[in-house]
Write a protein that holds these residues in place. Structure first.
Motif, PDB file in Angstrom:
ATOM      1  N   SER A  39       0.858  -1.182   0.000  1.00 27.04           N
ATOM      2  CA  SER A  39       0.000   0.000   0.000  1.00 27.04           C
ATOM      3  C   SER A  39       0.900   1.240   0.000  1.00 27.04           C
ATOM      4  O   SER A  39       2.097   1.149   0.311  1.00 27.04           O
ATOM      5  N   ARG A  41       1.052   3.560   2.184  1.00 29.87           N
ATOM      6  CA  ARG A  41       1.588   3.728   3.538  1.00 29.87           C
ATOM      7  C   ARG A  41       2.713   2.729   3.795  1.00 29.87           C
ATOM      8  O   ARG A  41       3.734   3.068   4.386  1.00 29.87           O
ATOM      9  N   GLU A  42       2.552   1.482   3.354  1.00 26.54           N
ATOM     10  CA  GLU A  42       3.613   0.483   3.535  1.00 26.54           C
ATOM     11  C   GLU A  42       4.868   0.885   2.773  1.00 26.54           C
ATOM     12  O   GLU A  42       5.982   0.695   3.264  1.00 26.54           O
ATOM     13  N   VAL A  45       6.548   3.547   4.864  1.00 19.19           N
ATOM     14  CA  VAL A  45       7.211   2.934   6.018  1.00 19.19           C
ATOM     15  C   VAL A  45       8.483   2.229   5.567  1.00 19.19           C
ATOM     16  O   VAL A  45       9.530   2.339   6.219  1.00 19.19           O
ATOM     17  N   ASN A  55      10.858   2.091  14.680  1.00 20.97           N
ATOM     18  CA  ASN A  55       9.399   2.143  14.637  1.00 20.97           C
ATOM     19  C   ASN A  55       8.873   3.384  15.360  1.00 20.97           C
ATOM     20  O   ASN A  55       7.939   4.035  14.895  1.00 20.97           O
ATOM     21  N   THR A  68       0.618   0.752  15.292  1.00 20.80           N
ATOM     22  CA  THR A  68       0.202   0.806  13.888  1.00 20.80           C
ATOM     23  C   THR A  68       1.409   0.633  12.979  1.00 20.80           C
ATOM     24  O   THR A  68       1.341  -0.080  11.973  1.00 20.80           O
ATOM     25  N   VAL A  69       2.518   1.238  13.346  1.00 23.50           N
ATOM     26  CA  VAL A  69       3.743   1.084  12.553  1.00 23.50           C
ATOM     27  C   VAL A  69       4.194  -0.370  12.582  1.00 23.50           C
ATOM     28  O   VAL A  69       4.592  -0.922  11.550  1.00 23.50           O
ATOM     29  N   ARG A  71       2.362  -2.967  12.762  1.00 23.75           N
ATOM     30  CA  ARG A  71       1.479  -3.706  11.837  1.00 23.75           C
ATOM     31  C   ARG A  71       1.886  -3.469  10.385  1.00 23.75           C
ATOM     32  O   ARG A  71       1.900  -4.397   9.579  1.00 23.75           O
ATOM     33  N   HIS A  72       2.206  -2.208  10.052  1.00 24.47           N
ATOM     34  CA  HIS A  72       2.645  -1.909   8.689  1.00 24.47           C
ATOM     35  C   HIS A  72       3.948  -2.639   8.367  1.00 24.47           C
ATOM     36  O   HIS A  72       4.112  -3.186   7.279  1.00 24.47           O
ATOM     37  N   SER A  75       3.288  -6.354   7.882  1.00 25.01           N
ATOM     38  CA  SER A  75       2.609  -6.582   6.610  1.00 25.01           C
ATOM     39  C   SER A  75       3.576  -6.451   5.437  1.00 25.01           C
ATOM     40  O   SER A  75       3.590  -7.285   4.527  1.00 25.01           O
ATOM     41  N   LEU A  76       4.403  -5.421   5.445  1.00 25.60           N
ATOM     42  CA  LEU A  76       5.316  -5.256   4.306  1.00 25.60           C
ATOM     43  C   LEU A  76       6.399  -6.325   4.288  1.00 25.60           C
ATOM     44  O   LEU A  76       6.805  -6.774   3.216  1.00 25.60           O
TER      45      LEU A  76
END
Length: 98
Positions: A39, A41-42, A45, A55, A68-69, A71-72, A75-76
């Motif tokens: 995404s 945002r990813e 990051v 982080n 939240t960071v 999680r990003h 995910s990435l």
């Protein structure tokens, strides 16, 4: 269109057939996902990770919570097939198929 013509029986029949053959009509709840692609945002990051930010620093810069960071980042890493932050490259893109 059937509804506008007063053909409610035909509209209901078509909706039923569509559900049977391709699932429910319309999108599901929530936002549309990016699948295996990062995404925006990813990607942001990932860029900050490659510049050596922690982080907590990323959270402050992007006005996000540290959780939240996290999680990003998780995910990435999953999408890139990376095992750690050190494997994230500056031009982070999805590297594994599927």
């Amino acid at each position: 269109m059937f509804g506008e013509l007063g053909a409610s029986w035909d509209a209901a029949r078509c909706e039923r057939l569509l559900r049977q053959h391709r699932g429910p009509l319309g999108g599901g709840p929530g936002r549309r996902g990016y699948g295996g692609a990062l995404s925006p945002r990813e990607r942001e990051v990932a860029r900050l990770i490659t510049s050596g930010r922690t982080n907590r620093e990323i959270a402050e810069l992007l006005f996000l919570s540290p959780r939240t960071v996290e999680r990003h980042v998780a995910s990435l890493l999953r999408k890139l097939g990376a095992r750690s932050r050190t494997e994230v490259s500056p031009g982070a893109r999805r590297t594994r198929p599927g």
